[in-house]
Design a protein around this motif. Structure first.
Motif, PDB file in Angstrom:
ATOM      1  N   GLY A 114       1.128  -1.575  -0.474  1.00 50.95           N
ATOM      2  CA  GLY A 114      -0.174  -0.240  -0.135  1.00 50.95           C
ATOM      3  C   GLY A 114       0.976   1.375   0.155  1.00 50.95           C
ATOM      4  O   GLY A 114       0.354   2.613  -1.146  1.00 50.95           O
ATOM      5  N   CYS A 115       1.619   1.428   0.875  1.00 55.20           N
ATOM      6  CA  CYS A 115       2.669   2.475   1.074  1.00 55.20           C
ATOM      7  C   CYS A 115       3.745   2.821  -0.129  1.00 55.20           C
ATOM      8  O   CYS A 115       4.024   3.628  -0.945  1.00 55.20           O
ATOM      9  N   GLY A 116       4.066   1.423  -0.460  1.00 60.26           N
ATOM     10  CA  GLY A 116       4.852   1.488  -1.297  1.00 60.26           C
ATOM     11  C   GLY A 116       4.126   2.095  -3.322  1.00 60.26           C
ATOM     12  O   GLY A 116       4.766   2.477  -3.409  1.00 60.26           O
ATOM     13  N   VAL A 117       2.949   1.645  -3.173  1.00 58.70           N
ATOM     14  CA  VAL A 117       2.192   1.737  -4.426  1.00 58.70           C
ATOM     15  C   VAL A 117       1.998   3.446  -4.515  1.00 58.70           C
ATOM     16  O   VAL A 117       2.231   4.419  -5.097  1.00 58.70           O
ATOM     17  N   SER A 118       1.463   4.049  -3.273  1.00 60.72           N
ATOM     18  CA  SER A 118       1.271   5.625  -3.370  1.00 60.72           C
ATOM     19  C   SER A 118       2.953   6.032  -3.729  1.00 60.72           C
ATOM     20  O   SER A 118       2.450   7.518  -3.687  1.00 60.72           O
ATOM     21  N   LEU A 119       3.441   5.519  -2.777  1.00 61.37           N
ATOM     22  CA  LEU A 119       5.238   6.682  -3.295  1.00 61.37           C
ATOM     23  C   LEU A 119       5.159   6.161  -4.594  1.00 61.37           C
ATOM     24  O   LEU A 119       6.016   7.317  -5.097  1.00 61.37           O
ATOM     25  N   CYS A 120       5.543   5.019  -5.014  1.00 58.82           N
ATOM     26  CA  CYS A 120       5.840   5.124  -6.659  1.00 58.82           C
ATOM     27  C   CYS A 120       5.251   6.104  -7.463  1.00 58.82           C
ATOM     28  O   CYS A 120       4.984   6.968  -8.486  1.00 58.82           O
ATOM     29  N   THR A 121       3.724   6.137  -6.938  1.00 54.79           N
ATOM     30  CA  THR A 121       2.106   6.895  -7.797  1.00 54.79           C
ATOM     31  C   THR A 121       2.901   8.021  -7.500  1.00 54.79           C
ATOM     32  O   THR A 121       2.488   9.622  -8.882  1.00 54.79           O
ATOM     33  N   MET A 122       3.560   8.596  -6.516  1.00 54.42           N
ATOM     34  CA  MET A 122       3.845  10.790  -5.940  1.00 54.42           C
ATOM     35  C   MET A 122       4.996  10.913  -7.282  1.00 54.42           C
ATOM     36  O   MET A 122       4.980  11.547  -7.924  1.00 54.42           O
ATOM     37  N   THR A 123       6.023   9.853  -7.154  1.00 59.93           N
ATOM     38  CA  THR A 123       6.643   9.997  -8.386  1.00 59.93           C
ATOM     39  C   THR A 123       5.982   9.711 -10.026  1.00 59.93           C
ATOM     40  O   THR A 123       6.679  10.724 -10.332  1.00 59.93           O
ATOM     41  N   ALA A 152      14.568   6.038  -1.830  1.00 56.45           N
ATOM     42  CA  ALA A 152      16.316   6.787  -2.105  1.00 56.45           C
ATOM     43  C   ALA A 152      15.658   7.872  -3.564  1.00 56.45           C
ATOM     44  O   ALA A 152      15.824   8.530  -3.904  1.00 56.45           O
ATOM     45  N   ILE A 153      15.013   6.211  -4.406  1.00 54.52           N
ATOM     46  CA  ILE A 153      14.861   6.788  -5.214  1.00 54.52           C
ATOM     47  C   ILE A 153      13.789   7.361  -6.044  1.00 54.52           C
ATOM     48  O   ILE A 153      14.076   8.730  -7.216  1.00 54.52           O
ATOM     49  N   CYS A 154      12.929   6.736  -5.432  1.00 58.63           N
ATOM     50  CA  CYS A 154      11.823   7.876  -5.046  1.00 58.63           C
ATOM     51  C   CYS A 154      12.026   9.464  -5.067  1.00 58.63           C
ATOM     52  O   CYS A 154      11.497   9.709  -5.535  1.00 58.63           O
ATOM     53  N   PHE A 155      12.361   9.454  -3.579  1.00 55.26           N
ATOM     54  CA  PHE A 155      12.816  11.005  -2.985  1.00 55.26           C
ATOM     55  C   PHE A 155      13.493  11.658  -4.452  1.00 55.26           C
ATOM     56  O   PHE A 155      13.174  13.163  -4.857  1.00 55.26           O
ATOM     57  N   CYS A 172       3.916  16.426   1.663  1.00 54.68           N
ATOM     58  CA  CYS A 172       3.297  16.157   2.908  1.00 54.68           C
ATOM     59  C   CYS A 172       3.545  14.556   2.558  1.00 54.68           C
ATOM     60  O   CYS A 172       3.889  13.997   3.701  1.00 54.68           O
ATOM     61  N   MET A 173       3.837  14.109   1.973  1.00 56.30           N
ATOM     62  CA  MET A 173       4.103  12.629   1.230  1.00 56.30           C
ATOM     63  C   MET A 173       5.810  12.379   1.982  1.00 56.30           C
ATOM     64  O   MET A 173       5.934  11.749   3.307  1.00 56.30           O
ATOM     65  N   ILE A 174       6.370  13.750   1.571  1.00 62.58           N
ATOM     66  CA  ILE A 174       8.302  13.444   2.170  1.00 62.58           C
ATOM     67  C   ILE A 174       7.869  13.368   3.913  1.00 62.58           C
ATOM     68  O   ILE A 174       9.005  12.807   4.187  1.00 62.58           O
ATOM     69  N   LEU A 175       7.079  14.347   4.161  1.00 57.49           N
ATOM     70  CA  LEU A 175       7.510  14.421   5.820  1.00 57.49           C
ATOM     71  C   LEU A 175       6.718  13.045   6.651  1.00 57.49           C
ATOM     72  O   LEU A 175       6.944  12.334   7.175  1.00 57.49           O
ATOM     73  N   MET A 206      -0.964   8.349   8.458  1.00 58.10           N
ATOM     74  CA  MET A 206      -1.288   9.723   8.550  1.00 58.10           C
ATOM     75  C   MET A 206      -1.244  10.032   7.205  1.00 58.10           C
ATOM     76  O   MET A 206      -2.579  10.590   6.221  1.00 58.10           O
ATOM     77  N   ASN A 207      -0.576  10.063   6.513  1.00 57.63           N
ATOM     78  CA  ASN A 207      -0.603  10.211   4.474  1.00 57.63           C
ATOM     79  C   ASN A 207      -1.949   9.417   4.434  1.00 57.63           C
ATOM     80  O   ASN A 207      -2.256  10.498   3.166  1.00 57.63           O
TER      81      ASN A 207
END
Length: 265
Positions: free
Chosen positions: A69-78, A137-140, A195-198, A230-231
């Motif tokens: 769940g959280c991985g898809v959120s991060l990749c989708t934001m990228t 780290a790559i997504c960031f 917000c995602m970074i935080l 919380m994200n």
């Protein structure tokens, strides 16, 4: 859990019932809302079950599901940051470059990749962390570089439009309107990104510490989980705050539900 579930359900229903909201960027937001709903509907209940009954099976299920769940959120934001960069950098070719079909295929590919990666937690926890830490780290890094480029493009367009208005009175209003709309969209996604970074950075730091050498104390690790979850509750609020058409669609659904409840009573 309740804000995450209720907020993302309203966002998804609004997108699915409002044809005017169909666009590549909104489809990416739809994928993001699905992953956030997964966190509230499945990941957090499994996390509670593990806290009440700390067995290895619950631990493996929680790690795998939270990574999905959280991985898809991060990749989708990228992917959203890349989509906004294309919209500004290739604004004339963007409608042909990023279609609804390509947005759907990209989202499904991200879900498949993260599902495969999340299975690593069941197989080997150490290898899973070694895979997820550089992935995060790559997504960031990619998102940060893209937003720097987006800022440079927006700044250049502002200077160009100002120069045209100084020298030529008959500037193409449609072109400037499209640029302004894409700039607002880039600003919206940049707020989501901050917000995602935080929310993700504490978990990322904890995973780095665990991967290198030491153990993280229980309360500190639980705090990183809480901030991460919380994200999924914050995102629907940001969608409705920054996207007027989506906000209007959600409010319309809420009014319809209240009207129906009043009629039944």
């Amino acid at each position: 859990m309740p804000p995450s579930i209720i907020g993302n359900v309203f966002v998804l229903v609004a997108i699915l019932t409002t044809p005017s909201l169909r666009s590549p960027s909104i489809l990416f937001l739809c994928s993001l809302a699905v992953s956030d709903l997964l966190v509230g509907l499945v990941v957090q209940p499994v996390y509670i079950a593990y806290q009440l009954n700390p067995e290895q099976g619950f631990k493996d299920a929680f790690d795998a599901l939270s990574s999905l769940g959280c991985g898809v959120s991060l990749c989708t934001m990228t992917a959203i940051s890349l989509d906004r960069f294309f919209a500004l950098h290739y604004h004339l070719r963007y409608p042909n470059l990023m279609t609804d079909k390509r947005a759907i295929c990209t989202s499904l590919t991200l879900w498949f990749l993260m599902f495969s990666a999340s299975c690593l937690y069941v197989w080997n926890r150490t290898y899973a962390r070694m895979a997820f830490v550089p992935g995060i780290a790559i997504c960031f890094l990619v998102s940060t570089v893209l937003y720097i480029r987006i800022y440079q493009i927006v700044r250049r367009h502002q200077l160009l439009i100002h120069f045209q208005q100084q020298t030529v009175r008959n500037v193409s209003s449609d072109h400037n309107l499209n640029i302004a709309r894409w700039k607002r969209s880039a600003l919206n996604t940049f707020i989501y990104y901050i917000c995602m970074i935080l929310c993700y950075f504490p978990m990322f730091t904890g995973m780095v510490v665990l991967t290198i050498h030491s153990k993280l104390q229980g309360q500190e690790w639980e705090l990183t989980n809480t901030v991460l979850f919380m994200n999924s509750s914050i995102n629907p609020v940001l969608y409705c705050w920054r996207l007027r058409e989506l906000r209007t669609a959600v409010l319309k659904i809420i009014r319809k539900l209240l009207r129906r409840q009043t009629e039944e009573n």
